[in-house]
Design a protein around this motif. Structure first.
Motif, PDB file in Angstrom:
ATOM      1  N   ASP A   5     106.712  38.832 -43.507  1.00 59.99           N
ATOM      2  CA  ASP A   5     106.439  39.476 -45.204  1.00 59.99           C
ATOM      3  C   ASP A   5     105.133  41.008 -44.745  1.00 59.99           C
ATOM      4  N   SER A  57     109.879  37.257 -54.098  1.00 63.02           N
ATOM      5  CA  SER A  57     109.192  36.227 -53.550  1.00 63.02           C
ATOM      6  C   SER A  57     108.193  35.823 -53.333  1.00 63.02           C
ATOM      7  N   ARG A  61     105.203  32.490 -54.582  1.00 59.35           N
ATOM      8  CA  ARG A  61     104.646  31.646 -53.260  1.00 59.35           C
ATOM      9  C   ARG A  61     102.798  30.991 -53.278  1.00 59.35           C
ATOM     10  N   THR A  68      98.309  26.966 -56.203  1.00 62.70           N
ATOM     11  CA  THR A  68      99.253  28.059 -56.612  1.00 62.70           C
ATOM     12  C   THR A  68      97.813  28.305 -58.129  1.00 62.70           C
TER      13      THR A  68
END
Length: 72
Positions: A5, A57, A61, A68
């Motif tokens: 990442d 993405s 995530r 979330t």
């Protein structure tokens, strides 16, 4: 995954800075450093593009807390 990442984010930032230089000053830093559309330059552009696609993405995530936005 965190290392991937961070790598993707750094590459996206490099790409954004390069596009900013192109847009504001008509100066392509990558081409200036490695040659205009040389094989290596094209590889750099491709890797930055893949990093950009991977970074999409990040939107889906879960954050560090494991929730979330919908669960908050």
């Amino acid at each position: 995954m965190k290392g991937l990442d961070i790598t993707a984010l750094v590459l996206v930032i490099i790409g954004a800075v390069n596009w900013g230089l192109i847009g504001f000053f008509r100066f392509d830093l990558i081409a200036a450093l490695f040659g205009t559309m040389s094989t290596f330059t094209r590889i750099i552009y491709a890797v930055v593009g893949i990093a950009g696609l991977y970074s999409i993405s990040f939107f889906g995530r879960r954050d560090e807390l494991g929730t979330t936005d919908e669960e908050r």
